[in-house]
Scaffold this motif. Structure first.
Motif, PDB file in Angstrom:
ATOM      1  N   ASN A 152       0.922  -1.039   0.016  1.00  0.00           N
ATOM      2  CA  ASN A 152      -0.113   0.204  -0.233  1.00  0.00           C
ATOM      3  C   ASN A 152       0.841   1.276  -0.042  1.00  0.00           C
ATOM      4  OD1 ASN A 152      -2.212  -1.608   0.149  1.00  0.00           O
ATOM      5  ND2 ASN A 152      -2.435  -1.343   2.533  1.00  0.00           N
ATOM      6  N   LYS A 153       2.160   1.297   0.820  1.00  0.00           N
ATOM      7  CA  LYS A 153       2.786   2.552   1.007  1.00  0.00           C
ATOM      8  C   LYS A 153       4.233   1.882   1.063  1.00  0.00           C
ATOM      9  CE  LYS A 153      -0.289   4.940   3.738  1.00  0.00           C
ATOM     10  NZ  LYS A 153      -0.720   5.364   5.205  1.00  0.00           N
ATOM     11  N   ARG A 154       4.934   2.878   0.357  1.00  0.00           N
ATOM     12  CA  ARG A 154       6.510   2.515   0.655  1.00  0.00           C
ATOM     13  C   ARG A 154       7.059   3.035   1.774  1.00  0.00           C
ATOM     14  NH1 ARG A 154       8.842  -1.391  -2.762  1.00  0.00           N
ATOM     15  NH2 ARG A 154       7.617  -1.370  -4.784  1.00  0.00           N
ATOM     16  N   GLY A 155       8.052   2.536   2.324  1.00  0.00           N
ATOM     17  CA  GLY A 155       8.724   3.042   3.488  1.00  0.00           C
ATOM     18  C   GLY A 155      10.387   2.987   3.559  1.00  0.00           C
ATOM     19  N   ALA A 156      11.147   3.916   3.210  1.00  0.00           N
ATOM     20  CA  ALA A 156      12.399   3.808   2.986  1.00  0.00           C
ATOM     21  C   ALA A 156      12.943   4.010   4.407  1.00  0.00           C
ATOM     22  CB  ALA A 156      13.092   4.791   2.061  1.00  0.00           C
ATOM     23  N   ARG A 187      14.207 -14.988 -19.082  1.00  0.00           N
ATOM     24  CA  ARG A 187      13.759 -13.476 -19.196  1.00  0.00           C
ATOM     25  C   ARG A 187      14.209 -13.150 -17.737  1.00  0.00           C
ATOM     26  NH1 ARG A 187       7.676 -14.755 -19.696  1.00  0.00           N
ATOM     27  NH2 ARG A 187       7.020 -15.553 -17.748  1.00  0.00           N
ATOM     28  N   ILE A 188      14.451 -11.764 -17.498  1.00  0.00           N
ATOM     29  CA  ILE A 188      14.635 -10.971 -16.568  1.00  0.00           C
ATOM     30  C   ILE A 188      13.662  -9.887 -16.386  1.00  0.00           C
ATOM     31  CG2 ILE A 188      16.319  -9.430 -15.442  1.00  0.00           C
ATOM     32  CD1 ILE A 188      18.722 -10.973 -16.872  1.00  0.00           C
ATOM     33  N   ARG A 189      12.983  -9.780 -15.059  1.00  0.00           N
ATOM     34  CA  ARG A 189      12.314  -8.923 -14.964  1.00  0.00           C
ATOM     35  C   ARG A 189      12.771  -8.115 -13.447  1.00  0.00           C
ATOM     36  NH1 ARG A 189      10.672  -9.676 -18.915  1.00  0.00           N
ATOM     37  NH2 ARG A 189       9.097 -10.464 -19.975  1.00  0.00           N
ATOM     38  N   GLY A 190      12.116  -6.948 -13.271  1.00  0.00           N
ATOM     39  CA  GLY A 190      12.591  -6.315 -12.154  1.00  0.00           C
ATOM     40  C   GLY A 190      11.502  -5.053 -11.755  1.00  0.00           C
ATOM     41  N   ILE A 191      11.910  -4.535 -10.523  1.00  0.00           N
ATOM     42  CA  ILE A 191      11.068  -3.408  -9.984  1.00  0.00           C
ATOM     43  C   ILE A 191      12.009  -2.140  -9.278  1.00  0.00           C
ATOM     44  CG2 ILE A 191       9.364  -2.564  -8.310  1.00  0.00           C
ATOM     45  CD1 ILE A 191       8.263  -5.399  -8.338  1.00  0.00           C
ATOM     46  N   ALA A 192      12.071  -1.081 -10.255  1.00  0.00           N
ATOM     47  CA  ALA A 192      12.885  -0.096  -9.714  1.00  0.00           C
ATOM     48  C   ALA A 192      11.667   0.959  -8.905  1.00  0.00           C
ATOM     49  CB  ALA A 192      13.759   0.753 -10.844  1.00  0.00           C
ATOM     50  N   TYR A 193      12.089   1.085  -7.766  1.00  0.00           N
ATOM     51  CA  TYR A 193      10.961   2.361  -7.211  1.00  0.00           C
ATOM     52  C   TYR A 193      11.716   3.316  -6.561  1.00  0.00           C
ATOM     53  CZ  TYR A 193      11.968   1.969  -2.090  1.00  0.00           C
ATOM     54  OH  TYR A 193      12.328   1.975  -0.883  1.00  0.00           O
ATOM     55  N   CYS A 194      11.207   4.526  -6.357  1.00  0.00           N
ATOM     56  CA  CYS A 194      11.659   5.629  -5.700  1.00  0.00           C
ATOM     57  C   CYS A 194      10.473   6.364  -5.024  1.00  0.00           C
ATOM     58  CB  CYS A 194      12.488   6.606  -6.684  1.00  0.00           C
ATOM     59  SG  CYS A 194      11.468   7.242  -7.979  1.00  0.00           S
ATOM     60  N   THR A 195      10.833   6.837  -3.743  1.00  0.00           N
ATOM     61  CA  THR A 195       9.848   7.525  -3.010  1.00  0.00           C
ATOM     62  C   THR A 195      10.482   8.986  -2.598  1.00  0.00           C
ATOM     63  OG1 THR A 195      10.761   6.481  -1.082  1.00  0.00           O
ATOM     64  CG2 THR A 195       8.874   5.512  -2.169  1.00  0.00           C
ATOM     65  N   THR A 201      14.592   9.201 -11.164  1.00  0.00           N
ATOM     66  CA  THR A 201      15.620   8.215 -10.538  1.00  0.00           C
ATOM     67  C   THR A 201      15.354   6.960 -10.912  1.00  0.00           C
ATOM     68  OG1 THR A 201      15.770   9.838  -8.720  1.00  0.00           O
ATOM     69  CG2 THR A 201      16.709   7.516  -8.504  1.00  0.00           C
ATOM     70  N   ALA A 202      13.806   6.578 -11.000  1.00  0.00           N
ATOM     71  CA  ALA A 202      13.585   5.224 -11.425  1.00  0.00           C
ATOM     72  C   ALA A 202      14.206   4.750 -12.611  1.00  0.00           C
ATOM     73  CB  ALA A 202      12.105   4.859 -11.212  1.00  0.00           C
ATOM     74  N   TYR A 223       9.833  -2.924 -14.207  1.00  0.00           N
ATOM     75  CA  TYR A 223       9.000  -1.746 -14.012  1.00  0.00           C
ATOM     76  C   TYR A 223       9.413  -0.748 -13.084  1.00  0.00           C
ATOM     77  CZ  TYR A 223       5.852  -5.757 -15.621  1.00  0.00           C
ATOM     78  OH  TYR A 223       5.571  -6.814 -16.191  1.00  0.00           O
ATOM     79  N   THR A 224       8.926   0.513 -13.481  1.00  0.00           N
ATOM     80  CA  THR A 224       9.276   1.647 -12.528  1.00  0.00           C
ATOM     81  C   THR A 224       8.004   1.760 -11.759  1.00  0.00           C
ATOM     82  OG1 THR A 224       8.621   3.331 -14.406  1.00  0.00           O
ATOM     83  CG2 THR A 224      10.925   2.726 -14.056  1.00  0.00           C
ATOM     84  N   ASP A 225       8.288   2.145 -10.327  1.00  0.00           N
ATOM     85  CA  ASP A 225       7.256   2.275  -9.369  1.00  0.00           C
ATOM     86  C   ASP A 225       7.559   3.507  -8.550  1.00  0.00           C
ATOM     87  OD1 ASP A 225       5.007   1.532  -8.099  1.00  0.00           O
ATOM     88  OD2 ASP A 225       5.992  -0.296  -7.204  1.00  0.00           O
ATOM     89  N   VAL A 226       6.924   4.734  -8.989  1.00  0.00           N
ATOM     90  CA  VAL A 226       7.305   6.034  -8.372  1.00  0.00           C
ATOM     91  C   VAL A 226       6.000   6.190  -7.373  1.00  0.00           C
ATOM     92  CG1 VAL A 226       7.418   8.522  -8.672  1.00  0.00           C
ATOM     93  CG2 VAL A 226       8.393   6.846 -10.348  1.00  0.00           C
TER      94      VAL A 226
END
Length: 359
Positions: A152-156, A187-195, A201-202, A223-226
């Motif tokens: 639901n929410k990211r927390g760095a 195959r290679i999959r990934g998630i780049a997230y930034c908060t 940045t992502a 995937y980019t996850d902003v």
């Protein structure tokens, strides 16, 4: 199985021993917890973990001595159901989630857990890896639909503020697993997230990771996850999670979160190299998921289960010793000289969750 008290010393492997005690119903005493330290006894996050265990179980009995250097734990039954827990900021949500993943399938009620805290740090497994790899590995043991992790929410770090919801159905008995064909990476999959940093940045994370991985395989999608506003937690941060999938469905992962002062380019390249290192080790279960495979093999039916892993980590070596202490199960470990991997086989204990009715 006899209910004699199992004794351990030291603060290492504290969490896995309590989880195994809960599953096996064996009382456990852990002594000399940081007894030589300037700040002896349990740390806050370990006490917090004990509170989580009390929420998940019913009838558990806990005794902690005055200085916090000795703990006696007599497990009750696993209940599950709806729980809320604040994981604090000393450890990531992954530290607590891994324990819930082991306990939740054998509860009385399907688990619906809301956990808050730090979602990604370099100390514990991130929620992305748990969602994309650990839960997928768990499904191999006969789980039906309903196993999910929602972020639901990211927390760095350092302030956290993330929020995840973990749902897990109960299962009567696991299926045995024969998974020794590692296949080839397709195959290679990934998630780049930034908060709370620039959304660019992502993209920079993705570009730098691709610059390393494109030499090996064309099928890469990250995937980019902003996250913006209230969903972005309390601290700025960014991280990258990469997962390589093989032709037989084996999943190998690597992840890296940014420390203060690091650029997205550094993180992207470093994480890509970590993934290549993991692929080089081989196996069907990667380093962070070995424990899931081994525990579920032990809890499986009285039949032989067999998996292939790349390299036994020191954590896994101790995990195997603890499995023997609690469940009396020993593994047959056979190195495969052809591709330098290791075959692990064992006989399950026939663990049954009596709360789940047979249909």
């Amino acid at each position: 199985m006899s209910k004699t008290i199992i004794k351990f010393e030291g603060h290492n492997y504290f969490r896995q021993r309590l989880v195994m005690a809960t599953l096996s119903g064996r009382p456990v005493r852990i002594e000399k917890i940081r007894s030589e330290d300037d700040n002896p006894g349990l740390k806050d996050y370990e006490a917090n973990f004990l509170r989580l265990l009390e929420k998940v179980t019913n009838g558990s009995h806990l005794e902690i001595n005055y200085t916090g250097t000795a703990v006696f734990y007599k497990p009750g039954i696993i209940v599950g159901g709806k729980i809320q827990h604040d994981c604090g900021t000393a450890r990531g949500v992954g530290y607590f989630l891994e324990a819930l993943i082991a306990l939740a399938p054998f509860g009385k009620l399907p688990m619906n857990a809301l956990l808050t805290g730090i979602t990604t740090n370099n100390l514990d497994i991130s929620v992305d890896t748990i969602r994309t790899v650990t839960l997928m590995q768990l499904k191999r043991f006969g789980f039906e639909d309903g196993l999910e992790l929602k972020i639901n929410k990211r927390g760095a770090p350092p302030l956290g503020g993330g929020e995840v919801v973990f749902k897990c159905p109960i299962i009567r008995a696991l299926k045995p697993l024969q998974f020794i064909d590692e296949g080839r990476i397709k195959r290679i999959r990934g998630i780049a997230y930034c908060t709370r940093v620039s959304p660019q940045t992502a993209n920079r994370l993705v570009d730098s990771a691709r610059s390393v991985l494109n030499r090996y395989i064309p099928d890469i999608y990250i995937y980019t996850d902003v996250f913006k506003g209230a969903e972005s937690g309390k601290s700025p941060g960014f991280a990258l999670t990469l997962v390589a999938e093989s032709t037989t469905g084996a999943l190998l992962s690597a992840e890296l979160a940014a420390n203060p002062g690091e650029t997205p380019e550094d993180i992207g390249k470093k994480c890509a190299k970590m993934l290549l290192e993991e692929v080089n080790k081989g196996g069907c279960f990667d380093s962070v998921c070995q424990w899931v495979g081994l525990l579920m093999m032990v809890l499986g039916p009285e039949d032989v289960s067999k998996i292939r892993i790349g390299k036994i980590s020191p954590f896994t070596i101790q995990y195997l010793r603890d499995l023997k202490s609690f469940f009396g199960v020993t593994f047959k470990i056979r190195p495969d000289p052809e591709n330098k991997t290791i075959l692990m086989a064992c006989m399950g204990t026939g663990y049954v969750n009596v709360n789940k009715k047979t249909t």
